[in-house]
Design a protein around this motif. Structure first.
Motif, PDB file in Angstrom:
ATOM      1  N   UNK A  61       0.843  -1.186   0.000  1.00 61.48           N
ATOM      2  CA  UNK A  61       0.000   0.000   0.000  1.00 61.48           C
ATOM      3  C   UNK A  61       0.881   1.239   0.000  1.00 61.48           C
ATOM      4  N   UNK A  62       0.369   2.290  -0.592  1.00 61.63           N
ATOM      5  CA  UNK A  62       1.061   3.578  -0.579  1.00 61.63           C
ATOM      6  C   UNK A  62       0.026   4.639  -0.257  1.00 61.63           C
ATOM      7  N   UNK A  64      -2.721   3.879  -3.232  1.00 60.70           N
ATOM      8  CA  UNK A  64      -2.480   3.006  -4.373  1.00 60.70           C
ATOM      9  C   UNK A  64      -1.930   1.690  -3.829  1.00 60.70           C
ATOM     10  N   UNK A  65      -2.315   0.607  -4.482  1.00 59.93           N
ATOM     11  CA  UNK A  65      -1.964  -0.731  -4.020  1.00 59.93           C
ATOM     12  C   UNK A  65      -1.187  -1.491  -5.091  1.00 59.93           C
ATOM     13  N   UNK A  66      -0.452  -2.473  -4.636  1.00 61.26           N
ATOM     14  CA  UNK A  66       0.206  -3.403  -5.544  1.00 61.26           C
ATOM     15  C   UNK A  66       0.008  -4.800  -4.974  1.00 61.26           C
ATOM     16  N   UNK A  67      -0.868  -5.549  -5.613  1.00 59.02           N
ATOM     17  CA  UNK A  67      -1.118  -6.939  -5.215  1.00 59.02           C
ATOM     18  C   UNK A  67      -0.157  -7.820  -5.993  1.00 59.02           C
ATOM     19  N   UNK A  68       0.659  -8.556  -5.277  1.00 63.32           N
ATOM     20  CA  UNK A  68       1.660  -9.398  -5.916  1.00 63.32           C
ATOM     21  C   UNK A  68       1.403 -10.848  -5.556  1.00 63.32           C
ATOM     22  N   UNK A  69       1.212 -11.665  -6.574  1.00 63.83           N
ATOM     23  CA  UNK A  69       0.938 -13.090  -6.382  1.00 63.83           C
ATOM     24  C   UNK A  69       2.042 -13.918  -7.030  1.00 63.83           C
ATOM     25  N   UNK A  70       2.076 -15.176  -6.683  1.00 68.76           N
ATOM     26  CA  UNK A  70       3.056 -16.109  -7.236  1.00 68.76           C
ATOM     27  C   UNK A  70       4.448 -15.480  -7.216  1.00 68.76           C
ATOM     28  N   UNK A  71       4.819 -15.000  -6.063  1.00 70.95           N
ATOM     29  CA  UNK A  71       6.095 -14.294  -5.949  1.00 70.95           C
ATOM     30  C   UNK A  71       7.274 -15.230  -6.188  1.00 70.95           C
ATOM     31  N   UNK A 118      10.583  -1.829  -2.823  1.00 72.30           N
ATOM     32  CA  UNK A 118       9.524  -1.334  -3.681  1.00 72.30           C
ATOM     33  C   UNK A 118       9.170   0.102  -3.288  1.00 72.30           C
ATOM     34  N   UNK A 119       9.113   0.961  -4.306  1.00 76.66           N
ATOM     35  CA  UNK A 119       8.885   2.382  -4.085  1.00 76.66           C
ATOM     36  C   UNK A 119       7.611   2.849  -4.781  1.00 76.66           C
ATOM     37  N   UNK A 120       6.887   3.675  -4.097  1.00 76.74           N
ATOM     38  CA  UNK A 120       5.738   4.365  -4.667  1.00 76.74           C
ATOM     39  C   UNK A 120       6.223   5.644  -5.343  1.00 76.74           C
ATOM     40  N   UNK A 121       5.623   5.975  -6.462  1.00 74.85           N
ATOM     41  CA  UNK A 121       6.079   7.131  -7.249  1.00 74.85           C
ATOM     42  C   UNK A 121       4.897   7.959  -7.726  1.00 74.85           C
ATOM     43  N   UNK A 122       5.061   9.267  -7.644  1.00 75.10           N
ATOM     44  CA  UNK A 122       4.063  10.193  -8.177  1.00 75.10           C
ATOM     45  C   UNK A 122       4.781  11.263  -8.995  1.00 75.10           C
ATOM     46  N   UNK A 125       7.001  19.522 -13.994  1.00 75.39           N
ATOM     47  CA  UNK A 125       6.604  18.383 -13.192  1.00 75.39           C
ATOM     48  C   UNK A 125       7.715  18.062 -12.199  1.00 75.39           C
ATOM     49  N   UNK A 126       7.318  17.495 -11.096  1.00 72.75           N
ATOM     50  CA  UNK A 126       8.269  16.991 -10.110  1.00 72.75           C
ATOM     51  C   UNK A 126       7.940  15.540  -9.797  1.00 72.75           C
ATOM     52  N   UNK A 127       9.004  14.785  -9.570  1.00 69.86           N
ATOM     53  CA  UNK A 127       8.835  13.384  -9.233  1.00 69.86           C
ATOM     54  C   UNK A 127       9.058  13.184  -7.745  1.00 69.86           C
ATOM     55  N   UNK A 128       8.150  12.458  -7.140  1.00 68.53           N
ATOM     56  CA  UNK A 128       8.240  12.196  -5.709  1.00 68.53           C
ATOM     57  C   UNK A 128       8.291  10.691  -5.464  1.00 68.53           C
ATOM     58  N   UNK A 129       9.033  10.320  -4.426  1.00 68.11           N
ATOM     59  CA  UNK A 129       9.208   8.915  -4.066  1.00 68.11           C
ATOM     60  C   UNK A 129       8.874   8.704  -2.601  1.00 68.11           C
ATOM     61  N   UNK A 130       8.362   7.523  -2.316  1.00 66.22           N
ATOM     62  CA  UNK A 130       8.233   7.123  -0.928  1.00 66.22           C
ATOM     63  C   UNK A 130       9.563   6.621  -0.405  1.00 66.22           C
TER      64      UNK A 130
END
Length: 121
Positions: free
Chosen positions: A21-22, A79-86, A94-98, A107-112
């Motif tokens: 989750x982000x 925002x979510x990322x469901x990951x299966x069969x890892x 893993x990073x969230x990006x906007x 524009x500006x890029x932001x990271x978690x």
């Protein structure tokens, strides 16, 4: 200010699942395209998945297509990322990006801060 806070990472066995989750704040989330990236040790950061502002458009890296689903809840600014069969090769931070329009032409890029996903074989 813009904040992206990831959660949900952890250690999982190969074949398992995780949901990242982000939580976003400080900008108009519902108008912003959101993405997940990942970076494994010694490798460059790579795009995993992108979702359009309304959630109807998604794109995935070839390496995760069919195993990963990106989604968003604009009411919760998340925002979510469901990951299966890892797989062990999914091990990464893993990073969230906007990417946010700050003016009509800039524009500006932001990271978690990132969340670690470790997949054991």
């Amino acid at each position: 200010q813009v904040q992206l806070v990831e959660s949900g990472g952890g250690l999982v066995q190969a074949g398992g699942s995780l949901r990242l989750s982000c939580a976003a704040s400080g900008f108009t989330f519902s108008s912003t395209i959101m993405s997940w990236y990942r970076q494994a040790p010694g490798k460059e950061r790579e795009l995993v998945a992108t979702i359009g502002s309304a959630g109807g458009s998604t794109n995935y890296a070839r390496s995760v297509k069919g195993r990963v689903t990106i989604s968003r809840d604009n009411a919760k600014n998340t925002v979510y990322l469901q990951m299966n069969t890892l797989k062990p090769e999914d091990t990464a931070v893993y990073y969230c990006n906007a990417v946010i329009w700050v003016t009509k032409v800039e524009v500006k890029t932001y990271w978690g801060q990132g969340t670690q996903v470790t997949v054991s074989s």
